[in-house]
Design an enzyme around this catalytic site. Sequence first.
Site, PDB file in Angstrom:
ATOM      1  N   THR A 167      -5.242   7.047 -36.488  1.00 49.87           N
ATOM      2  CA  THR A 167      -4.563   8.080 -35.724  1.00 49.87           C
ATOM      3  C   THR A 167      -3.045   7.872 -35.634  1.00 49.87           C
ATOM      4  O   THR A 167      -2.595   6.729 -35.555  1.00 49.87           O
ATOM      5  CB  THR A 167      -5.164   8.026 -34.312  1.00 49.87           C
ATOM      6  OG1 THR A 167      -6.550   8.278 -34.420  1.00 49.87           O
ATOM      7  CG2 THR A 167      -4.533   9.000 -33.373  1.00 49.87           C
ATOM      8  N   ASP A 198     -11.748  10.392 -29.197  1.00 46.99           N
ATOM      9  CA  ASP A 198     -10.916  10.468 -27.991  1.00 46.99           C
ATOM     10  C   ASP A 198      -9.697  11.370 -28.160  1.00 46.99           C
ATOM     11  O   ASP A 198      -9.165  11.891 -27.175  1.00 46.99           O
ATOM     12  CB  ASP A 198     -10.411   9.062 -27.621  1.00 46.99           C
ATOM     13  CG  ASP A 198      -9.597   8.462 -28.770  1.00 46.99           C
ATOM     14  OD1 ASP A 198     -10.153   8.338 -29.878  1.00 46.99           O
ATOM     15  OD2 ASP A 198      -8.409   8.159 -28.579  1.00 46.99           O
ATOM     16  N   GLY A 219      -7.729   4.035 -32.060  1.00 45.46           N
ATOM     17  CA  GLY A 219      -8.799   3.045 -32.155  1.00 45.46           C
ATOM     18  C   GLY A 219     -10.163   3.714 -32.123  1.00 45.46           C
ATOM     19  O   GLY A 219     -10.298   4.866 -32.535  1.00 45.46           O
TER      20      GLY A 219
HETATM   21  N1  ASP Z   1      -9.278   7.355 -32.069  1.00 46.54           N
HETATM   22  C1  ASP Z   1      -9.678   8.064 -33.248  1.00 46.54           C
HETATM   23  C2  ASP Z   1     -11.091   8.509 -33.147  1.00 46.54           C
HETATM   24  O1  ASP Z   1     -11.902   7.796 -32.586  1.00 46.54           O
HETATM   25  C3  ASP Z   1      -9.545   7.275 -34.491  1.00 46.54           C
HETATM   26  C4  ASP Z   1      -8.451   6.295 -34.534  1.00 46.54           C
HETATM   27  O2  ASP Z   1      -7.578   6.215 -33.705  1.00 46.54           O
HETATM   28  O3  ASP Z   1      -8.455   5.556 -35.457  1.00 46.54           O
HETATM   29  O4  ASP Z   1     -11.400   9.540 -33.679  1.00 46.54           O
END
Ligand code: ASP
Length: 305
Positions: A167, A198, A219
């Site tokens: 992200t 999220d 994350g």
């Molecule tokens: N937070 C994002 C999700 O869970 C992915 C990421 O930040 O890597 O979709």
Amino acid sequence: MKHQPVIVVHGGAGSLPSEADRREYLRGVNEALDAGLAALSDGAATAVREAVAWLEAHTITNAGQGAALAADGSVRLDAGFMEGATRRYGGVTGVRACIHPVRLAERLMHDGPYGRLLGPPDVDALAASMGLALDDPESLVTDRTRRLFEQRREQDPAAGSTAWLDTVGAVALDAEGHVAAAVSTGGMSLKRPGRIGDSPIVGAGFWADDRMGACVTTGVGEVLLRQGVARRCVQLVGAGQSAAGAAEAALAEIVDYPDDRRGPSGLVLVTRDGEVALDHNSDEMSGGWARPDGQREVHHLWRGR
Ligand code: ASP
């Protein structure tokens, strides 16, 4: 009251395959800071939108073009947007035919009050109504994401992965004392089609409140959702913690649950006083901040270093 304008950008938490990738992420973060800084005199919301939109168009990050692919090989993008003056927000999920989901989320923030969180198929209709729809959704897929998708599918066909940085997000404080937060992602690599992380969810992936500050997360969405990490982090600032203390405490609260694994995650934060924090419990995270007076720091952060 005088404020110290600043923009903070991150390119995601995770771990990268090569030094060349790391250099490319840092270049991306620097250029996104330039884009955000150039817009900061128009307000924090404009600055975070421009910084994130820049990264959506940059094919190395997991956002917009070049985003991670879902388990069925499709691109399904999520984004969130919030301004701290009104605490209005917008969120989009499952976007399939638009490079700039952050612009859709921003539009929904203004369009409310009912329908600030939008999913398919109407979310792509929104993109079309704004002149932002792609004729060919496959143009969001790059050779790199197709190659990584094939590799991952062989290694770990059952699970989503944060094996490379994810992200993107930005928070900012402007000269008027307003804060804003914006986030955009392709979600977890090999995610279940239709899965919502999220990033489009207010409180988990992003939060902005002029009385305290603004935060965006990156994350494992399932963990960040459960803890409401972005809002929690900002509230810790409201309770008197420093930026660094709030960031560390909010991440420390991502605890193990018996049915789930701890998710490698990260966040960036700006307080109403212009203090910033970038923190993570993933192996790596790229990010940085910049101020109109020329101060700037950009880092590739490593756990334990
Ligand atoms: N937070 C994002 C999700 O869970 C992915 C990421 O930040 O890597 O979709």
